[in-house]
Design a protein around this motif. Structure first.
Motif, PDB file in Angstrom:
ATOM      1  N   ALA A   4       8.899  11.464 -13.053  1.00  0.00           N
ATOM      2  CA  ALA A   4       8.684  10.110 -13.576  1.00  0.00           C
ATOM      3  C   ALA A   4       9.848   9.202 -13.205  1.00  0.00           C
ATOM      4  CB  ALA A   4       8.516  10.151 -15.093  1.00  0.00           C
ATOM      5  N   LEU A   5      11.085   9.719 -13.310  1.00  0.00           N
ATOM      6  CA  LEU A   5      12.250   8.915 -12.942  1.00  0.00           C
ATOM      7  C   LEU A   5      12.200   8.534 -11.467  1.00  0.00           C
ATOM      8  CD1 LEU A   5      15.008   7.680 -13.576  1.00  0.00           C
ATOM      9  CD2 LEU A   5      16.039   9.912 -13.036  1.00  0.00           C
ATOM     10  N   ALA A   6      11.869   9.510 -10.622  1.00  0.00           N
ATOM     11  CA  ALA A   6      11.767   9.219  -9.184  1.00  0.00           C
ATOM     12  C   ALA A   6      10.700   8.163  -8.928  1.00  0.00           C
ATOM     13  CB  ALA A   6      11.439  10.506  -8.421  1.00  0.00           C
ATOM     14  N   ALA A   7       9.574   8.288  -9.632  1.00  0.00           N
ATOM     15  CA  ALA A   7       8.472   7.349  -9.425  1.00  0.00           C
ATOM     16  C   ALA A   7       8.843   5.938  -9.870  1.00  0.00           C
ATOM     17  CB  ALA A   7       7.231   7.829 -10.174  1.00  0.00           C
ATOM     18  N   VAL A   8       9.505   5.802 -11.018  1.00  0.00           N
ATOM     19  CA  VAL A   8       9.836   4.456 -11.507  1.00  0.00           C
ATOM     20  C   VAL A   8      10.919   3.811 -10.644  1.00  0.00           C
ATOM     21  CG1 VAL A   8       9.129   4.909 -13.888  1.00  0.00           C
ATOM     22  CG2 VAL A   8      11.516   5.270 -13.229  1.00  0.00           C
ATOM     23  N   VAL A   9      11.841   4.608 -10.125  1.00  0.00           N
ATOM     24  CA  VAL A   9      12.872   4.053  -9.239  1.00  0.00           C
ATOM     25  C   VAL A   9      12.248   3.585  -7.930  1.00  0.00           C
ATOM     26  CG1 VAL A   9      14.922   4.604  -7.868  1.00  0.00           C
ATOM     27  CG2 VAL A   9      14.781   5.335 -10.251  1.00  0.00           C
ATOM     28  N   ILE A  10      11.346   4.385  -7.366  1.00  0.00           N
ATOM     29  CA  ILE A  10      10.659   3.994  -6.131  1.00  0.00           C
ATOM     30  C   ILE A  10       9.868   2.709  -6.356  1.00  0.00           C
ATOM     31  CG2 ILE A  10       8.796   4.625  -4.543  1.00  0.00           C
ATOM     32  CD1 ILE A  10       9.740   7.568  -4.892  1.00  0.00           C
ATOM     33  N   SER A  11       9.108   2.678  -7.456  1.00  0.00           N
ATOM     34  CA  SER A  11       8.312   1.484  -7.759  1.00  0.00           C
ATOM     35  C   SER A  11       9.199   0.267  -7.946  1.00  0.00           C
ATOM     36  CB  SER A  11       7.490   1.722  -9.034  1.00  0.00           C
ATOM     37  OG  SER A  11       6.594   2.789  -8.874  1.00  0.00           O
ATOM     38  N   SER A  12      10.323   0.459  -8.619  1.00  0.00           N
ATOM     39  CA  SER A  12      11.227  -0.650  -8.893  1.00  0.00           C
ATOM     40  C   SER A  12      11.822  -1.222  -7.615  1.00  0.00           C
ATOM     41  CB  SER A  12      12.352  -0.188  -9.824  1.00  0.00           C
ATOM     42  OG  SER A  12      11.837   0.280 -11.039  1.00  0.00           O
ATOM     43  N   VAL A  13      12.253  -0.352  -6.731  1.00  0.00           N
ATOM     44  CA  VAL A  13      12.847  -0.807  -5.475  1.00  0.00           C
ATOM     45  C   VAL A  13      11.818  -1.564  -4.643  1.00  0.00           C
ATOM     46  CG1 VAL A  13      13.837  -0.044  -3.284  1.00  0.00           C
ATOM     47  CG2 VAL A  13      14.616   0.979  -5.434  1.00  0.00           C
ATOM     48  N   VAL A  14      10.633  -0.982  -4.519  1.00  0.00           N
ATOM     49  CA  VAL A  14       9.583  -1.620  -3.703  1.00  0.00           C
ATOM     50  C   VAL A  14       9.177  -2.962  -4.297  1.00  0.00           C
ATOM     51  CG1 VAL A  14       7.206  -1.401  -2.891  1.00  0.00           C
ATOM     52  CG2 VAL A  14       8.725   0.580  -2.825  1.00  0.00           C
ATOM     53  N   CYS A  15       8.870  -2.974  -5.590  1.00  0.00           N
ATOM     54  CA  CYS A  15       8.438  -4.223  -6.226  1.00  0.00           C
ATOM     55  C   CYS A  15       9.570  -5.239  -6.282  1.00  0.00           C
ATOM     56  CB  CYS A  15       7.920  -3.940  -7.637  1.00  0.00           C
ATOM     57  SG  CYS A  15       6.343  -3.061  -7.674  1.00  0.00           S
ATOM     58  N   GLY A  16      10.816  -4.764  -6.390  1.00  0.00           N
ATOM     59  CA  GLY A  16      11.947  -5.679  -6.393  1.00  0.00           C
ATOM     60  C   GLY A  16      12.068  -6.434  -5.086  1.00  0.00           C
ATOM     61  N   VAL A  17      11.853  -5.743  -3.970  1.00  0.00           N
ATOM     62  CA  VAL A  17      11.910  -6.390  -2.657  1.00  0.00           C
ATOM     63  C   VAL A  17      10.712  -7.301  -2.442  1.00  0.00           C
ATOM     64  CG1 VAL A  17      11.892  -5.988  -0.165  1.00  0.00           C
ATOM     65  CG2 VAL A  17      13.288  -4.533  -1.641  1.00  0.00           C
ATOM     66  N   VAL A  18       9.523  -6.775  -2.688  1.00  0.00           N
ATOM     67  CA  VAL A  18       8.300  -7.560  -2.491  1.00  0.00           C
ATOM     68  C   VAL A  18       8.287  -8.779  -3.408  1.00  0.00           C
ATOM     69  CG1 VAL A  18       5.774  -7.513  -2.712  1.00  0.00           C
ATOM     70  CG2 VAL A  18       6.976  -5.565  -1.704  1.00  0.00           C
TER      71      VAL A  18
END
Length: 299
Positions: free
Chosen positions: A22-36
């Motif tokens: 879950a931590l890996a997933a939320v960090v990945i989502s955060s980075v991607v959505c942060g850039v987009v």
């Protein structure tokens, strides 16, 4: 509430493997959505993030009914709807917001109709509406990492062109840039970033992951590309903190992450306001030291 080091211990507890995923997933989502999200905020396309989240619903519904992959179903539905919006938005008589409202509302309504025909659907679909850290698999994390990396590479390759269209569409068209293709590209990128975030934060709250980090970084940064670095860092830190709080006191993970981001945004806003106030005071001229006698002498 557990201590931070206890949370770290839980992350590496073999019996709680889902927590690390879950931590890996939320960090990945955060980075991607942060850039987009930086492109979304700078182009004034905030509404599209919420609309895309609604548009994936019919794909989830169809995949659930036929027993297919729900993430893939959501991706196909979202991309298809995003392409239609980009095409119809080229007609300048219709505002982009109007076209988005029509197609994404229709897509969500279609999803409701489809899912209503399948009994026993509530649990699986609710995971996508509100997020579920327990349901995150290793395949979800891997898929999110690959998709996220691909999105960041695409944005890096077409950064200048996408920014140019966002600044002035007519000038970009006069320069020979493929405006329609770039609009479609950005819409597809937003859609994929939404789908990447569905499992952990949920369909309902994913707009916050796109908008809040980008808005906070816009307050703190004066350059767009600096913003694109600060935004994913802000998102990842808040998401990790939100997951820790959620796990510590048994709160819904998606809602806790969003509230953490809102709190951090308010702190950024307050600091920016204080900095602006201090700058204004420093720039204001010092009061005159001449007394009444000095004035009369000058006259």
């Amino acid at each position: 509430m557990i201590a931070p080091w206890e949370f770290v211990q839980d992350l590496f507890n073999p019996n709680l493997g889902f927590l690390l995923r879950a931590l890996a997933a939320v960090v990945i989502s955060s980075v991607v959505c942060g850039v987009v999200g930086c492109h979304v905020v700078m182009r004034g396309m905030v509404f599209i993030g919420d609309a895309v989240a609604h548009s994936v619903f019919p794909g989830l519904a169809v995949a659930f009914v036929v027993g297919g992959n729900m993430m893939l179903g959501g991706l196909i539905a979202g991309v298809l709807t995003a392409v239609l919006v980009a095409i119809f938005s080229q007609n300048r008589k219709l505002s982009e917001d109007s076209v988005i409202g029509i197609f994404f509302a229709g897509a969500f309504a279609l999803g409701i109709v489809i899912i209503s025909r399948a009994p026993g659907y509530s649990g699986s679909v609710e995971d996508f509406l509100f997020g579920s850290i327990v349901g995150v698999s290793e395949r979800d994390v891997l898929w999110g990492a690959v998709a996220g990396a691909a999105l960041i590479v695409v944005l890096a390759l077409f950064d200048k062109e996408i920014v140019a269209v966002g600044v002035d569409r007519e000038t970009a068209r006069a320069m020979g840039l493929p405006v329609l293709a770039l609009d479609i590209l950005l819409s597809v990128v937003v859609t994929v970033s939404v789908v990447v975030s569905l499992q952990t934060i949920g369909n309902v709250l994913v707009l916050a992951l796109i908008v809040i980090p980008a808005a906070a970084s816009r307050l703190m940064c004066t350059r767009f590309h600096t913003m694109m670095v600060v935004s994913p860092v802000f998102a990842a830190v808040c998401a990790t903190t939100g997951l820790y709080i959620s796990w510590s006191i048994d709160l819904p993970v998606g809602g806790t992450i969003v509230l953490t981001m809102v709190a951090a945004f308010l702190v950024c806003w307050a600091l920016t306001a204080l900095r602006g106030l201090a700058s204004s005071r420093a720039a204001s001229p010092a009061p005159s030291t001449l007394g009444a006698g000095g004035d009369s002498h000058a006259s």
